[in-house]
Design a protein around this motif. Structure first.
Motif, PDB file in Angstrom:
ATOM      1  N   THR A 172      94.554  19.606  38.021  1.00  0.00           N
ATOM      2  CA  THR A 172      93.131  19.273  38.018  1.00  0.00           C
ATOM      3  C   THR A 172      92.825  18.300  36.897  1.00  0.00           C
ATOM      4  OG1 THR A 172      92.648  21.469  38.913  1.00  0.00           O
ATOM      5  CG2 THR A 172      90.808  20.257  37.918  1.00  0.00           C
ATOM      6  N   SER A 173      93.461  18.512  35.751  1.00  0.00           N
ATOM      7  CA  SER A 173      93.329  17.597  34.615  1.00  0.00           C
ATOM      8  C   SER A 173      94.512  17.797  33.692  1.00  0.00           C
ATOM      9  CB  SER A 173      92.005  17.835  33.867  1.00  0.00           C
ATOM     10  OG  SER A 173      91.947  19.162  33.352  1.00  0.00           O
ATOM     11  N   GLY A 174      94.640  16.902  32.720  1.00  0.00           N
ATOM     12  CA  GLY A 174      95.750  16.975  31.785  1.00  0.00           C
ATOM     13  C   GLY A 174      96.979  16.243  32.301  1.00  0.00           C
ATOM     14  N   THR A 175      98.040  16.266  31.493  1.00  0.00           N
ATOM     15  CA  THR A 175      99.255  15.522  31.827  1.00  0.00           C
ATOM     16  C   THR A 175     100.487  16.392  31.639  1.00  0.00           C
ATOM     17  OG1 THR A 175      99.502  14.684  29.564  1.00  0.00           O
ATOM     18  CG2 THR A 175      98.220  13.329  31.124  1.00  0.00           C
ATOM     19  N   ALA A 176     101.564  16.002  32.337  1.00  0.00           N
ATOM     20  CA  ALA A 176     102.853  16.677  32.195  1.00  0.00           C
ATOM     21  C   ALA A 176     103.959  15.649  32.344  1.00  0.00           C
ATOM     22  CB  ALA A 176     103.016  17.770  33.243  1.00  0.00           C
ATOM     23  N   THR A 177     104.924  15.669  31.435  1.00  0.00           N
ATOM     24  CA  THR A 177     106.107  14.822  31.555  1.00  0.00           C
ATOM     25  C   THR A 177     107.350  15.695  31.550  1.00  0.00           C
ATOM     26  OG1 THR A 177     106.300  14.493  29.157  1.00  0.00           O
ATOM     27  CG2 THR A 177     105.003  12.872  30.400  1.00  0.00           C
ATOM     28  N   LEU A 191     112.342  18.052  26.706  1.00  0.00           N
ATOM     29  CA  LEU A 191     112.538  18.320  28.131  1.00  0.00           C
ATOM     30  C   LEU A 191     111.217  18.227  28.883  1.00  0.00           C
ATOM     31  CD1 LEU A 191     114.812  21.506  28.185  1.00  0.00           C
ATOM     32  CD2 LEU A 191     115.482  19.185  28.820  1.00  0.00           C
ATOM     33  N   ILE A 192     110.223  18.888  28.341  1.00  0.00           N
ATOM     34  CA  ILE A 192     108.922  19.004  28.989  1.00  0.00           C
ATOM     35  C   ILE A 192     107.842  18.865  27.932  1.00  0.00           C
ATOM     36  CG2 ILE A 192     107.367  20.587  30.237  1.00  0.00           C
ATOM     37  CD1 ILE A 192     109.987  21.935  31.312  1.00  0.00           C
ATOM     38  N   ARG A 193     106.805  18.145  28.286  1.00  0.00           N
ATOM     39  CA  ARG A 193     105.634  18.062  27.419  1.00  0.00           C
ATOM     40  C   ARG A 193     104.385  18.110  28.301  1.00  0.00           C
ATOM     41  NH1 ARG A 193     104.790  15.628  22.303  1.00  0.00           N
ATOM     42  NH2 ARG A 193     106.825  14.576  22.436  1.00  0.00           N
ATOM     43  N   THR A 194     103.472  18.992  27.960  1.00  0.00           N
ATOM     44  CA  THR A 194     102.181  19.024  28.650  1.00  0.00           C
ATOM     45  C   THR A 194     101.067  18.885  27.629  1.00  0.00           C
ATOM     46  OG1 THR A 194     101.768  21.421  28.540  1.00  0.00           O
ATOM     47  CG2 THR A 194     103.167  20.628  30.337  1.00  0.00           C
ATOM     48  N   ALA A 195      99.978  18.293  28.071  1.00  0.00           N
ATOM     49  CA  ALA A 195      98.804  18.124  27.204  1.00  0.00           C
ATOM     50  C   ALA A 195      97.565  18.499  28.011  1.00  0.00           C
ATOM     51  CB  ALA A 195      98.700  16.678  26.717  1.00  0.00           C
ATOM     52  N   ALA A 196      96.886  19.558  27.558  1.00  0.00           N
ATOM     53  CA  ALA A 196      95.651  20.040  28.197  1.00  0.00           C
ATOM     54  C   ALA A 196      95.835  20.223  29.702  1.00  0.00           C
ATOM     55  CB  ALA A 196      94.498  19.091  27.904  1.00  0.00           C
ATOM     56  N   LEU A 197      97.007  20.688  30.107  1.00  0.00           N
ATOM     57  CA  LEU A 197      97.333  20.804  31.530  1.00  0.00           C
ATOM     58  C   LEU A 197      96.510  21.927  32.162  1.00  0.00           C
ATOM     59  CD1 LEU A 197      99.197  19.617  33.724  1.00  0.00           C
ATOM     60  CD2 LEU A 197     100.804  21.466  33.195  1.00  0.00           C
ATOM     61  N   THR A 198      95.759  21.573  33.184  1.00  0.00           N
ATOM     62  CA  THR A 198      94.823  22.504  33.816  1.00  0.00           C
ATOM     63  C   THR A 198      94.958  22.415  35.332  1.00  0.00           C
ATOM     64  OG1 THR A 198      93.264  22.261  31.974  1.00  0.00           O
ATOM     65  CG2 THR A 198      92.377  23.126  34.043  1.00  0.00           C
TER      66      THR A 198
END
Length: 311
Positions: A58-63, A6-13
């Protein structure tokens, strides 16, 4: 083929001036009813708004549902329903006009939007009141309108920010039951933000805990609420005499009103169980329940665990 989460975040800041709202959050959310827990100011609303493309990290990714929350935010909002925490409803519109408008904004043609809007308002319990202006609605009715507009375009995922906020105990229970039915009857996945552990434990399958912008815990509710080494006994009368009788056969029990807590070594569980049943029978007090004690989510946030999410 591996299903898309459903959701994936990586280093989301996400930084605000002088504040780190989210701090390098790595997260994978699978389908189901998911509780998003943390104290007020923990970053829950910021996370939801980034997932909707309403805020830029500010940085990172979200899908979300495989789509980039920033670059493909319109596609995300076609597939996701959102009910914000804050008061946001137009007072001079009727509920049906507002919900139909929101359905059209999500991509439905006029006729389908009208049909879906009516159906959503009926489902949340506003069939008779849907033509009234929202300015005359109670807090509970307004919360139901927000839920209806999130549901009207038949989303794959609902993001609900404090959906029971401001409701009395009866209204809160009705709202939680409604959310649970939506998840189970329509097979719509839900991420529900709350600062109250009891709400999450009531309806959710899994849990995400955020505190000071950081991911603290994530997993299935069942993983956090496993069995304890206690038997919980409830009787229809005073429990003290039963505790005293158990003590005579070497079983230590703590009594409080109608309840007994009995610490049990798993190797002796059957013997202790039989001793409890015998003691209750000998005292002639009706037995209401005898069950294995379980941890609650609140146990995770005792002072020894370093804090609590409740505001």
């Amino acid at each position: 083929m591996i299903p898309t989460p459903l959701i994936r975040t990586a280093a989301l800041t996400k930084h605000y001036p002088g504040v780190v709202a989210l701090d390098a959050v790595d997260l994978i959310v699978e389908p189901g009813i998911v509780g998003l827990v943390g104290p007020n100011g923990a970053g829950k609303s910021t996370l939801i708004k980034i997932l909707l493309g309403l805020l830029t990290p500010t940085s990172g990714t979200a899908t979300v549902l495989g789509f980039d929350a920033g670059r493909e935010s319109l596609r995300v909002r076609e597939l996701v329903g959102y009910a914000p925490e804050h008061e946001c409803l137009p007072a001079d519109l009727s509920a049906v006009d507002f919900v139909v408008h929101m359905a059209r904004m999500s991509g439905l043609p006029a006729a389908a939007a009208r049909e879906r809007g009516d159906a959503a308002l009926r489902y949340v319990g506003l069939a008779e009141e849907r033509y009234r202006r929202i300015q005359g609605y109670s807090t509970g009715m307004k919360q139901r309108v927000k839920l209806a507009q999130a549901l009207a375009h038949d989303p794959k995922l609902l993001l609900l920010d404090e959906p029971a906020n401001g409701l009395d105990p009866e209204g809160r229970e009705e709202m939680l039951a409604l959310i649970e039915r939506i998840g189970h009857e329509f097979s719509i996945s839900i991420v529900m933000s709350s600062h109250l552990l009891s709400e999450i434990e009531r309806v959710c399958d899994s849990l995400i805990v955020i505190e000071q912008g950081r991911l603290v815990r994530a997993g299935q509710i069942a993983d956090f609420t496993g069995a304890t080494h206690l038997l919980v006994v409830e009787v229809d009368g005073a429990a003290d005499p039963i505790a005293r009788r158990l003590a005579t056969v070497g079983v230590e029990a703590k009594a409080a009103g109608r309840l007994l807590e009995v610490s049990v070594d798993p190797a002796e569980a059957t013997l202790v169980h039989d001793a409890i049943v015998a003691a209750v029978a000998e005292e002639g007090v009706p037995l209401v329940r005898l069950e294995q004690g379980r941890h609650t989510l609140a146990d995770l946030f005792s002072p020894a665990e370093g804090g609590a999410p409740a505001a």
